[in-house]
Design a protein around this motif. Structure first.
Motif, PDB file in Angstrom:
ATOM      1  N   HIS A 129       0.832  -1.210   0.000  1.00  0.00           N
ATOM      2  CA  HIS A 129       0.000   0.000   0.000  1.00  0.00           C
ATOM      3  C   HIS A 129       0.868   1.261   0.000  1.00  0.00           C
ATOM      4  CE1 HIS A 129      -3.755   2.022   0.237  1.00  0.00           C
ATOM      5  NE2 HIS A 129      -3.463   2.625   1.375  1.00  0.00           N
ATOM      6  N   GLY A 130       1.858   1.279   0.913  1.00  0.00           N
ATOM      7  CA  GLY A 130       2.743   2.447   0.988  1.00  0.00           C
ATOM      8  C   GLY A 130       3.667   2.551  -0.223  1.00  0.00           C
ATOM      9  N   GLY A 131       4.113   1.401  -0.711  1.00  0.00           N
ATOM     10  CA  GLY A 131       5.124   1.409  -1.774  1.00  0.00           C
ATOM     11  C   GLY A 131       4.551   1.645  -3.161  1.00  0.00           C
ATOM     12  N   ILE A 132       3.359   1.114  -3.415  1.00  0.00           N
ATOM     13  CA  ILE A 132       2.796   1.216  -4.778  1.00  0.00           C
ATOM     14  C   ILE A 132       1.478   2.027  -4.780  1.00  0.00           C
ATOM     15  CG2 ILE A 132       1.967  -0.064  -6.809  1.00  0.00           C
ATOM     16  CD1 ILE A 132       4.893  -0.663  -6.364  1.00  0.00           C
ATOM     17  N   ASP A 133       0.465   1.546  -4.034  1.00  0.00           N
ATOM     18  CA  ASP A 133      -0.878   2.167  -4.123  1.00  0.00           C
ATOM     19  C   ASP A 133      -0.845   3.670  -3.832  1.00  0.00           C
ATOM     20  OD1 ASP A 133      -1.562  -0.504  -4.246  1.00  0.00           O
ATOM     21  OD2 ASP A 133      -2.436  -0.570  -2.233  1.00  0.00           O
ATOM     22  N   GLN A 134      -0.058   4.038  -2.793  1.00  0.00           N
ATOM     23  CA  GLN A 134      -0.072   5.448  -2.382  1.00  0.00           C
ATOM     24  C   GLN A 134       0.827   6.320  -3.254  1.00  0.00           C
ATOM     25  OE1 GLN A 134       0.858   5.203   1.828  1.00  0.00           O
ATOM     26  NE2 GLN A 134      -1.308   5.371   2.344  1.00  0.00           N
ATOM     27  N   ARG A 135       1.682   5.709  -4.026  1.00  0.00           N
ATOM     28  CA  ARG A 135       2.633   6.526  -4.806  1.00  0.00           C
ATOM     29  C   ARG A 135       2.283   6.632  -6.279  1.00  0.00           C
ATOM     30  NH1 ARG A 135       8.479   5.600  -2.021  1.00  0.00           N
ATOM     31  NH2 ARG A 135       7.652   5.800   0.075  1.00  0.00           N
ATOM     32  N   LEU A 136       1.731   5.542  -6.805  1.00  0.00           N
ATOM     33  CA  LEU A 136       1.527   5.495  -8.258  1.00  0.00           C
ATOM     34  C   LEU A 136       0.602   6.606  -8.799  1.00  0.00           C
ATOM     35  CD1 LEU A 136       1.971   4.051 -10.970  1.00  0.00           C
ATOM     36  CD2 LEU A 136       0.024   2.587 -10.391  1.00  0.00           C
ATOM     37  N   PRO A 137      -0.617   6.790  -8.224  1.00  0.00           N
ATOM     38  CA  PRO A 137      -1.527   7.761  -8.865  1.00  0.00           C
ATOM     39  C   PRO A 137      -0.948   9.176  -8.929  1.00  0.00           C
ATOM     40  CG  PRO A 137      -2.728   6.360  -7.325  1.00  0.00           C
ATOM     41  CD  PRO A 137      -1.268   6.096  -7.089  1.00  0.00           C
ATOM     42  N   ALA A 138      -0.222   9.595  -7.889  1.00  0.00           N
ATOM     43  CA  ALA A 138       0.326  10.957  -7.906  1.00  0.00           C
ATOM     44  C   ALA A 138       1.467  11.069  -8.926  1.00  0.00           C
ATOM     45  CB  ALA A 138       0.814  11.351  -6.511  1.00  0.00           C
ATOM     46  N   ARG A 139       2.239  10.000  -9.071  1.00  0.00           N
ATOM     47  CA  ARG A 139       3.289  10.007 -10.103  1.00  0.00           C
ATOM     48  C   ARG A 139       2.651  10.137 -11.487  1.00  0.00           C
ATOM     49  NH1 ARG A 139       8.543   7.553  -9.114  1.00  0.00           N
ATOM     50  NH2 ARG A 139       8.756   7.515 -11.363  1.00  0.00           N
ATOM     51  N   VAL A 140       1.552   9.411 -11.678  1.00  0.00           N
ATOM     52  CA  VAL A 140       0.860   9.455 -12.976  1.00  0.00           C
ATOM     53  C   VAL A 140       0.280  10.854 -13.207  1.00  0.00           C
ATOM     54  CG1 VAL A 140      -1.061   8.492 -14.317  1.00  0.00           C
ATOM     55  CG2 VAL A 140       0.365   6.987 -12.925  1.00  0.00           C
ATOM     56  N   TYR A 141      -0.266  11.445 -12.136  1.00  0.00           N
ATOM     57  CA  TYR A 141      -0.806  12.801 -12.264  1.00  0.00           C
ATOM     58  C   TYR A 141       0.296  13.758 -12.727  1.00  0.00           C
ATOM     59  CZ  TYR A 141      -2.325  17.481 -11.271  1.00  0.00           C
ATOM     60  OH  TYR A 141      -2.601  18.822 -11.418  1.00  0.00           O
TER      61      TYR A 141
END
Ligand code: HEM
Length: 392
Positions: A129-141
Motif C-alpha cells: 500500500h505504501g510502496g505502490i498504491d499510495q505513490r503510483l496515482p500521484a506520479r501518474v498525475y
C-alpha cells in the motif's frame, strides 16, 4: 415505498448499506441522515437526474466553509455545474482524457510501476500500500499534468487532505481549508511556470490553451485544474489496494489471470463492483421529486448506496460472488449520468497495470493477512495497510 428506519445511517462503519440486508426492507430508506437509495435501478435514476445536485457544496457549508476561495472553487466547480455550462466545461477535458491519452500513458505507467517496485525488497514482506498504491496515482498525475516528478508526494497529500471532506468529520475543516489553499497556490505557480516556459502536450498546457483560445476564463482554467488535482490520487490509491487485495486472496481467479492476463480488465471491474471506494455518493434534491411512489422533498439529503446497488440481486445474479464472466457488468463505482467520473479510463488503466505487473513478475504473491487492514469509514472503502509476500 419508503422504509422508515429511524437510525438508518449510511455513514456508520457497520452500516447495513455496506453489509447487505438493508435492501430487503425496500429500495428507499429514510433515516437520521436523510434518504438512502439502495437498489441499482433507483440509484441509476437518481445519479442521472439533474434535479439531484451534488452534495459537496452543502457538505462544505455544513462544515463552516461558507465563503472565501475554497467555497468559491466548489460553488463554481465541474461537480456543481449543470446543463450547458457543465457540458462546456467538461467536454474538452473529457476528450483530452479519452482513450488516446489513456493508451499513450500505458507505457509510461509500466515504467513508473517498475521504478516504484525497484524500491521494494522482495526477500521480506512488502508494504504494498505504501510502496505502490499510495505513490503510483500521484506520479501518474505529475506526468499527465506536466508537473515535476518531485511534486508527487505533495500531490498525493493534497488529494488525500482535500477529499477528506467526504470523511464527514468537522474537526478536519482547518486541514481541508489549508490543503485547498496550498493546492491553489501550487497550481498558480505551476501554470505561471508553464506559461513562461511555453506549452507542451500535457493536461495543464491543454487547459491553458483552452483559456488562450477564449474557451475558458482564468477562473475556469484554475477550477478545472484544481478539480483534476484533488481527484487525481486518493480514490485510485484505495481502489488499487482493494483490487490487489481481492484478486490475490481468490487463488482460483488469480491463477486464471496468471494463465491469461487478457482477463485482468474483467477481473478489475468485478472488484470495482464488490468493493467500490465510493460506497455512498450523495446528492441534494433541488425540488420535490417523486421516486418509486415517495415524494422526496426539495432540500432533502439523498445518499446513493453504491455498495448496496452494486450487489442488487435484481441486477447482478449471485451478487456476493466474484464472477469473472459476468455479462453487462457496469457497476456504479464511477457513478453514471453527466457527472460520471472523468478520470475513470485513467484509473482503470492504472489498476490494470499494477495487477499485470504482479501477474508477470510475481505470480505467486500472497497477502500477509496480519499486516493487512481493509474496511470502510464514512461510506468510503479504504485500505489502511496491505502487506504482501512478493514471490516470483
Ligand atoms: C478508482 C478511482 C476513482 C474513483 C472510484 C472515482 C469515482 C468518482 C465518482 C463516483 C465520481 C462522481 C461523483 C459524484 O457524482 O458525486 C467522480 C467524478 C469525477 N472524477 Fe473520479 N474517481 C476515480 C479516479 C479519478 C481520477 C484518477 C481522476 C482524474 C485524474 C478523476 C476525476 C474526476 C472528475 C474531474 C470528476 C467530476 C466529473 C463531473 O462532475 O463532471 N477521478 N469520480
Amino acid at each position: 415505498m419508503t422504509t422508515t428506519l429511524p437510525h438508518f445511517e449510511p455513514f456508520s462503519p457497520d452500516a447495513l448499506a455496506h453489509r447487505g440486508g438493508a435492501l430487503a426492507e425496500g429500495p428507499v430508506a429514510l433515516g437520521s441522515a436523510g434518504y438512502t437509495i439502495l437498489n441499482f435501478e433507483l440509484a441509476t435514476t437518481v445519479l442521472r437526474d439533474s434535479r439531484f445536485q451534488n452534495a459537496a457544496l452543502k457538505l462544505m457549508e455544513d462544515f463552516g466553509i461558507t465563503d472565501g476561495p475554497v467555497h468559491e472553487f466548489r460553488a463554481h466547480s465541474l461537480l456543481m455545474a449543470e446543463g450547458r455550462r457543465h457540458l462546456r466545461l467538461r467536454t474538452p477535458l473529457a476528450r483530452f482524457m479519452g482513450p488516446a491519452t489513456v493508451e499513450n500513458i500505458r507505457g509510461i505507467l509500466r515504467e513508473i510501476i517498475q521504478d516504484l517496485a525497484a524500491a521494494l525488497d522482495p526477500s521480506a514482506p512488502v508494504d504494498f500500500h505504501g510502496g505502490i498504491d499510495q505513490r503510483l496515482p500521484a506520479r501518474v498525475y505529475c506526468y499527465l499534468a506536466g508537473a515535476p516528478v518531485e511534486d508527487a508526494a505533495k500531490v498525493a497529500r493534497l488529494s488525500e487532505r482535500t477529499l477528506s471532506l467526504l470523511n464527514r468529520d468537522p474537526s478536519l475543516t482547518p486541514v481541508i481549508v489549508a490543503a485547498y489553499d496550498e493546492l491553489f497556490a501550487y497550481l498558480r505557480d505551476l501554470v505561471a511556470r508553464k506559461r513562461a516556459q511555453g506549452l507542451g502536450e500535457d493536461m495543464l498546457s491543454f487547459l491553458i490553451a483552452q483559456h488562450d483560445a477564449g474557451k475558458l476564463s482564468e477562473e475556469e482554467l484554475f477550477n478545472e485544474a484544481a478539480a483534476m488535482l484533488e481527484a487525481s490520487s486518493v480514490n485510485t490509491t484505495h481502489q488499487t489496494g482493494l483490487v490487489v487485495w481481492t484478486l490475490l486472496r481468490d487463488r482460483e481467479v488469480w491463477q486464471r489471470l496468471v494463465e491469461d492476463p487478457a482477463l485482468i480488465p474483467a477481473a478489475m471491474v468485478e472488484v470495482l463492483r464488490l468493493y467500490p471506494r465510493p460506497g455512498v455518493v450523495s446528492r441534494i434534491a433541488t425540488e420535490d421529486v417523486e421516486l418509486n411512489g415517495t415524494v422526496i422533498p426539495a432540500g432533502s439529503d439523498v445518499h446513493v448506496a453504491v455498495w448496496s446497488a452494486n450487489r442488487d440481486p435484481a441486477r447482478f445474479e449471485n451478487p456476493a460472488e466474484f464472477v469473472l464472466e459476468r455479462e453487462r457488468n457496469q457497476p456504479l463505482t464511477f457513478s453514471t449520468g453527466s457527472h460520471n467520473c472523468l478520470g475513470q479510463g485513467l484509473a482503470k488503466v492504472e489498476m490494470e497495470e499494477v495487477v499485470r505487473y504482479l501477474v508477470e513478475h510475481f505470480p505467486n504473491t500472497v497477502v500477509v493477512e496480519e499486516g493487512t487492514d481493509i474496511g470502510q469509514a464514512g461510506g468510503r472503502w479504504l485500505v489502511k495497510s496491505l502487506t504482501v509476500d512478493l514471490k516470483p
